[in-house]
Write a protein that holds these residues in place. Structure first.
Motif, PDB file in Angstrom:
ATOM      1  N   GLY A   1       0.803  -1.214   0.000  1.00 40.53           N
ATOM      2  CA  GLY A   1       0.000   0.000   0.000  1.00 40.53           C
ATOM      3  C   GLY A   1       0.838   1.266   0.000  1.00 40.53           C
ATOM      4  N   HIS A   2       0.165   2.402   0.278  1.00 39.77           N
ATOM      5  CA  HIS A   2       0.813   3.711   0.223  1.00 39.77           C
ATOM      6  C   HIS A   2       0.779   4.421   1.575  1.00 39.77           C
ATOM      7  N   GLN A   3       0.731   3.685   2.665  1.00 41.17           N
ATOM      8  CA  GLN A   3       0.608   4.318   3.973  1.00 41.17           C
ATOM      9  C   GLN A   3       1.796   5.220   4.290  1.00 41.17           C
ATOM     10  N   HIS A   4       3.012   4.740   4.002  1.00 37.41           N
ATOM     11  CA  HIS A   4       4.210   5.493   4.401  1.00 37.41           C
ATOM     12  C   HIS A   4       4.342   6.826   3.670  1.00 37.41           C
ATOM     13  N   PRO A   5       4.276   6.898   2.344  1.00 36.91           N
ATOM     14  CA  PRO A   5       4.440   8.214   1.691  1.00 36.91           C
ATOM     15  C   PRO A   5       3.359   9.214   2.057  1.00 36.91           C
ATOM     16  N   ILE A   6       2.121   8.749   2.292  1.00 34.57           N
ATOM     17  CA  ILE A   6       1.049   9.680   2.670  1.00 34.57           C
ATOM     18  C   ILE A   6       1.315  10.246   4.059  1.00 34.57           C
ATOM     19  N   ALA A   7       1.677   9.376   5.001  1.00 30.95           N
ATOM     20  CA  ALA A   7       1.969   9.847   6.364  1.00 30.95           C
ATOM     21  C   ALA A   7       3.178  10.770   6.373  1.00 30.95           C
ATOM     22  N   LEU A   8       4.188  10.466   5.563  1.00 37.14           N
ATOM     23  CA  LEU A   8       5.390  11.306   5.506  1.00 37.14           C
ATOM     24  C   LEU A   8       5.057  12.686   4.945  1.00 37.14           C
ATOM     25  N   ALA A   9       4.274  12.727   3.869  1.00 42.11           N
ATOM     26  CA  ALA A   9       3.908  14.012   3.269  1.00 42.11           C
ATOM     27  C   ALA A   9       3.105  14.864   4.245  1.00 42.11           C
ATOM     28  N   GLU A  10       2.192  14.247   4.977  1.00 43.52           N
ATOM     29  CA  GLU A  10       1.374  15.006   5.928  1.00 43.52           C
ATOM     30  C   GLU A  10       2.222  15.544   7.076  1.00 43.52           C
ATOM     31  N   SER A  11       3.178  14.731   7.554  1.00 48.06           N
ATOM     32  CA  SER A  11       4.021  15.196   8.667  1.00 48.06           C
ATOM     33  C   SER A  11       4.906  16.368   8.225  1.00 48.06           C
ATOM     34  N   ILE A  12       5.422  16.330   7.003  1.00 47.76           N
ATOM     35  CA  ILE A  12       6.243  17.443   6.506  1.00 47.76           C
ATOM     36  C   ILE A  12       5.395  18.697   6.352  1.00 47.76           C
ATOM     37  N   PHE A  13       4.179  18.544   5.836  1.00 52.24           N
ATOM     38  CA  PHE A  13       3.293  19.697   5.681  1.00 52.24           C
ATOM     39  C   PHE A  13       2.971  20.322   7.037  1.00 52.24           C
ATOM     40  N   GLN A  14       2.739  19.507   8.050  1.00 52.44           N
ATOM     41  CA  GLN A  14       2.424  20.042   9.374  1.00 52.44           C
ATOM     42  C   GLN A  14       3.616  20.780   9.984  1.00 52.44           C
ATOM     43  N   LYS A  15       4.833  20.360   9.637  1.00 56.41           N
ATOM     44  CA  LYS A  15       6.012  21.090  10.116  1.00 56.41           C
ATOM     45  C   LYS A  15       6.134  22.443   9.420  1.00 56.41           C
ATOM     46  N   ILE A  16       5.760  22.493   8.147  1.00 59.31           N
ATOM     47  CA  ILE A  16       5.852  23.748   7.394  1.00 59.31           C
ATOM     48  C   ILE A  16       4.719  24.699   7.779  1.00 59.31           C
ATOM     49  N   LEU A  17       3.497  24.184   7.818  1.00 66.09           N
ATOM     50  CA  LEU A  17       2.307  25.001   8.090  1.00 66.09           C
ATOM     51  C   LEU A  17       1.448  24.295   9.133  1.00 66.09           C
ATOM     52  N   PRO A  18       1.797  24.382  10.396  1.00 67.78           N
ATOM     53  CA  PRO A  18       1.081  23.626  11.432  1.00 67.78           C
ATOM     54  C   PRO A  18      -0.366  24.061  11.634  1.00 67.78           C
ATOM     55  N   ASP A  19      -0.729  25.260  11.215  1.00 68.00           N
ATOM     56  CA  ASP A  19      -2.088  25.757  11.455  1.00 68.00           C
ATOM     57  C   ASP A  19      -3.004  25.605  10.245  1.00 68.00           C
ATOM     58  N   GLU A  20      -2.526  25.010   9.161  1.00 66.46           N
ATOM     59  CA  GLU A  20      -3.317  24.878   7.940  1.00 66.46           C
ATOM     60  C   GLU A  20      -3.829  23.453   7.777  1.00 66.46           C
ATOM     61  N   GLU A  21      -4.952  23.326   7.057  1.00 63.68           N
ATOM     62  CA  GLU A  21      -5.517  22.011   6.766  1.00 63.68           C
ATOM     63  C   GLU A  21      -4.712  21.337   5.670  1.00 63.68           C
ATOM     64  N   PHE A  22      -4.485  20.040   5.823  1.00 65.72           N
ATOM     65  CA  PHE A  22      -3.719  19.269   4.852  1.00 65.72           C
ATOM     66  C   PHE A  22      -4.600  18.896   3.663  1.00 65.72           C
ATOM     67  N   CYS A  23      -4.254  19.380   2.488  1.00 63.07           N
ATOM     68  CA  CYS A  23      -4.959  19.083   1.229  1.00 63.07           C
ATOM     69  C   CYS A  23      -6.471  19.276   1.344  1.00 63.07           C
ATOM     70  N   PRO A  24      -6.946  20.501   1.585  1.00 64.24           N
ATOM     71  CA  PRO A  24      -8.396  20.726   1.608  1.00 64.24           C
ATOM     72  C   PRO A  24      -8.988  20.502   0.222  1.00 64.24           C
ATOM     73  N   PRO A  25     -10.296  20.267   0.128  1.00 65.44           N
ATOM     74  CA  PRO A  25     -10.916  19.997  -1.178  1.00 65.44           C
ATOM     75  C   PRO A  25     -10.713  21.156  -2.143  1.00 65.44           C
ATOM     76  N   ALA A  26     -10.361  20.821  -3.361  1.00 65.98           N
ATOM     77  CA  ALA A  26     -10.215  21.833  -4.409  1.00 65.98           C
ATOM     78  C   ALA A  26     -11.557  22.051  -5.079  1.00 65.98           C
ATOM     79  N   PRO A  27     -11.866  23.279  -5.482  1.00 65.63           N
ATOM     80  CA  PRO A  27     -13.140  23.513  -6.169  1.00 65.63           C
ATOM     81  C   PRO A  27     -13.142  22.862  -7.537  1.00 65.63           C
TER      82      PRO A  27
END
Length: 735
Positions: free
Chosen positions: A583-609
């Motif tokens: 599966g793809h568990q590791h790359p998804i979790a890694l990407a989310e953890s990096i995003f939270q370090k960069i922008l801890p107060d923002e939502e990770f990949c919110p829905p695009a219009p």
């Protein structure tokens, strides 16, 4: 964008277009960050890429040439300010090793078969003219009409990568990898006609020579044909599947990135046991329809699978084996050897030493994924796994991300506070940034503080002329679990793709074999290949599919390396490459953890219009003239409302006379109205009863699905995830 026109400042600079890096780029662009995404390669997805056959030959040639490139020193003194230091990044990629290529398809067979076909056609024509024919016409299958003379200059490889590197092939590019599915699907030719013809039941007559000559002959696939139709292959460097309730599918739906891709079901799960390939019953329907299991075994299996779904509510059943191997726990469940094999290798898909609790969790996850998009728990993207990173790159581009291929970052500029202040690209330009994200292959040896694990993945990619388990349908997508050939050896995983996945040409199958490395890829997987397929090394393998072309290689697995293993500033983030899991568990979790370090107060990949919901600047009226027109429209509306009010007052007077007439007929109409209301209520109840709520069908369909509509929609050849009101190529969604 041209490199010389790049802005000099970004919020986030990302080096590498692998899956984790692409997700981070999409997430940052989506929330308004200025993103520069570059890759030194000429194609997207990095080590997650998919290649056409011709582009793969070019990639092999580039791999051989890159092994002779040496690191060069750089002089960046003119770009460095006082108090700043630089860190050099690696310019070579060492993720791929032990690459070996073998070709077993012959070039000469095509000319011989064409000559034999002409001879057979001439004999049939002579026979018909003489009146001695039986009236049967010769049928031929549709095959590419390649010119043998034209392709005779191409030397077929004889078994090693060095020889293949001399084959000239077009360089792969991003346009090849991101062509529209609608465009490519229309080019798919008809499937090869079946050669076997069944006679009437009970007939044992032997066909005459003239009849046997008139039967359609299925031509063998030659190397020249593979080259000629090479653009229709999409060969992945990584072999993975998408769990229907896994993190990747959830992220695709949540972010609305799923609009850029289409998917197919995995149609069957197989296992290799006692020298033969068998189908594994997974769902309730498969279990009861299986002819491999006895009635008692079916009851045993259903009872155990039911327990696994709610195993957490019954800890007393497995607590004693919580830290012991899952295989030992299965022996205590009064299961037959057949069932234990299915559960251990094909459903839980765990190793021999996997703890019981982890094995039960894997089994539960497998069962929960069943039924969401089909009778198996897995999906596969059309045109290969390399499409998934590109989908996230498209989303990043839609929200302002800038992309440069064949462009790299050669160094980092570090300030006094040990922060990455800027980067220096391959053209000697200094680009300021707040955060820097890179693929682990760019980290130099000087930045590795700890001895990193030498774990790697063994891979082999095969092009074959048949399926490992032939069936009535040639369009099967299969997952095969293969236990260790020798005790203590690696467990191999085989994914077989048919032509309907748009990864190979009709008449062939694309096979991916993967295992954790013990030795080189050839040492680990060649015994498995010789057991399942026909190769020159195989013995007594008649009836097995033949290997036309194969490529062995090892790929580094750095998923276990922690961020603390690198001596890098805190605002520099490293993404590991593909891991050995399915599966793809590791790359998804890694990407989310990096995003939270960069922008801890923002939502990770919110829905695009959706593209049609986007309002562009030119659509708004903000000028004075526009306001005056708006006021005029409002004035006209008020005057129209006044006229309507006068008409309503006249209607009220007429209505008073009508009400007096209605009172006279109310007594006779009341029973009829009551009967009509009861009939309408009954129809509403019946329509609701005929509608079924399917909460697990998140396919962009209406939530209220009648059984007929559901049956029609589930019969579609591809699956669309999420809310699909826009597809690739529409306004706001670049290819």
């Amino acid at each position: 964008m041209a490199a010389e026109n790049l802005p000099s400042e970004f919020d986030v600079v990302i080096l590498g277009t692998g899956l984790a890096e692409s997700i981070v780029a999409a997430a940052c662009s989506r929330v308004g960050q200025r993103v520069l995404h570059v890759d030194r390669r000429s194609y997207y997805a990095g080590n997650w890429a998919s290649f056409t056959f011709n582009s793969l030959l070019t990639w092999i040639q580039e791999y051989n040439n890159a092994s002779h490139i040496e690191e060069t020193a750089h002089d960046w003194s003119s770009l460095i300010e006082e108090g700043e230091e630089t860190i050099c990044l690696s310019s070579t990629d060492s993720a791929i090793s032990n690459l070996q290529v073998f070709c077993y398809a012959s070039q000469e067979e095509e000319a011989e078969e064409e000559e034999a076909t002409k001879t057979a056609g001439a004999s049939n024509t002579t026979e018909e003219e003489s009146g001695g024919g039986s009236g049967c016409t010769t049928e031929t299958t549709d095959a590419p009409t390649g010119n043998a003379q034209e392709l005779s200059d191409v030397d077929a490889p004889t078994g090693n990568a060095q020889e293949l590197s001399d084959v000239d092939a077009p360089t792969g590019n991003a346009q090849e990898l991101s062509e529209s599915p609608e465009k490519l699907t229309t080019e798919t030719p008809e499937q090869v006609v079946e050669t076997e013809q069944e006679g009437p039941k009970g007939s044992q007559s032997i066909p005459s020579p003239s009849e046997s000559q008139s039967e359609p002959v299925r031509k063998k696939i030659t190397y020249a044909q593979l080259l000629k139709e090479g653009r229709r292959f999409n060969i992945d460097l990584v072999s993975k599947l998408m769990y229907s309730r896994g993190p990747l599918v959830d992220l695709l739906i949540k972010s609305n990135v799923s609009r850029y891709a289409e998917f197919k079901n995995l149609t069957r799960i197989l296992t290799y046991r006692d020298g033969r390939v068998e189908q594994v019953p997974c769902s309730r329907a498969d279990v009861f329809a299986s002819k491999q299991l006895s009635v008692v075994e079916k009851r045993m299996l259903m009872k155990f699978l039911t327990f696994c779904l709610d195993y957490q509510d019954q800890p007393q059943e497995y607590q004693a084996f919580a830290e012991r191997p899952f295989s030992e726990f299965l022996h205590t469940q009064k299961l037959t050897d057949n069932l234990r094999h299915f559960l251990h290798h094909s459903i839980a898909m765990v190793k021999e030493d996997t703890p019981t609790e982890e094995g039960l969790a894997s089994t539960r996850h497998f069962l929960r994924c069943l039924g969401r998009y089909g009778n198996t728990p897995f999906l596969f993207p059309l045109y290969g796994l390399g499409e998934i990173p590109q989908c996230f790159c498209r989303m990043s581009a839609v929200f302002g991300g800038i992309y440069c291929l064949r462009h790299s970052i050669q160094g980092l500029v570090i300030d006094k506070d040990n922060k990455c202040k800027a980067v220096i690209d391959s053209r000697g330009l200094r680009i300021s940034c707040s955060h820097f994200v890179m693929e682990d292959g760019y980290v130099g040896e000087g930045q590795k503080t700890r001895a990193t694990p030498t774990r790697s993945i063994s891979r082999v990619v095969l092009i074959t002329d048949g399926s490992v388990l032939p069936s009535e349908s040639e369009q099967q997508v299969s997952l095969v679990s293969i236990p260790p050939v020798e005790p203590g050896g690696p467990v191999a995983r085989l994914v077989e793709l048919c032509s309907s996945t748009q990864t190979c040409i009709p008449g062939t199958y694309l096979v991916h074999l993967t295992c954790q490395s013990v030795g080189s890829a050839y040492q680990d997987l060649s015994p498995v290949v010789t057991r399942l397929f026909q190769t020159p090394e195989s013995q007594d393998q008649e009836g097995r599919p033949s290997v036309l072309w194969c490529m062995y290689f090892n790929m580094a697995d750095s998923s276990a390396v922690e961020g603390a293993s690198y001596d890098l500033p805190s605002n520099v983030h490293v993404c590991s490459g593909p891991d050995a899991s399915l599966g793809h568990q590791h790359p998804i979790a890694l990407a989310e953890s990096i995003f939270q370090k960069i922008l801890p107060d923002e939502e990770f990949c919110p829905p695009a219009p959706n593209p049609e919901d986007i309002i562009y600047d030119g659509d708004n009226t903000s000028s004075t003239g526009g306001l005056e027109e708006e006021a005029e429209r409002q004035g006209e509306g008020e005057r129209e409302e006044q006229k309507e009010g006068e008409g309503e007052r006249e209607e009220q007077k007429e209505g008073e006379g009508e009400r007096e007439e209605q009172k006279e007929g109310e007594e006779g109409r009341e029973p009829q109205e009551k009967d009509g209301e009861e009939e309408r209520e009954q129809e509403t109840v019946e329509s609701r009863a005929n509608s079924v709520w399917f909460p697990h069908w998140d396919l962009g369909m209406d939530p209220m699905l009648t059984p007929t509509v559901l049956e029609q929609r589930t019969a579609l050849p591809t699956i669309l995830l999420g809310n699909h009101r826009g597809m690739m190529g529409e306004k706001g969604c670049p290819r």
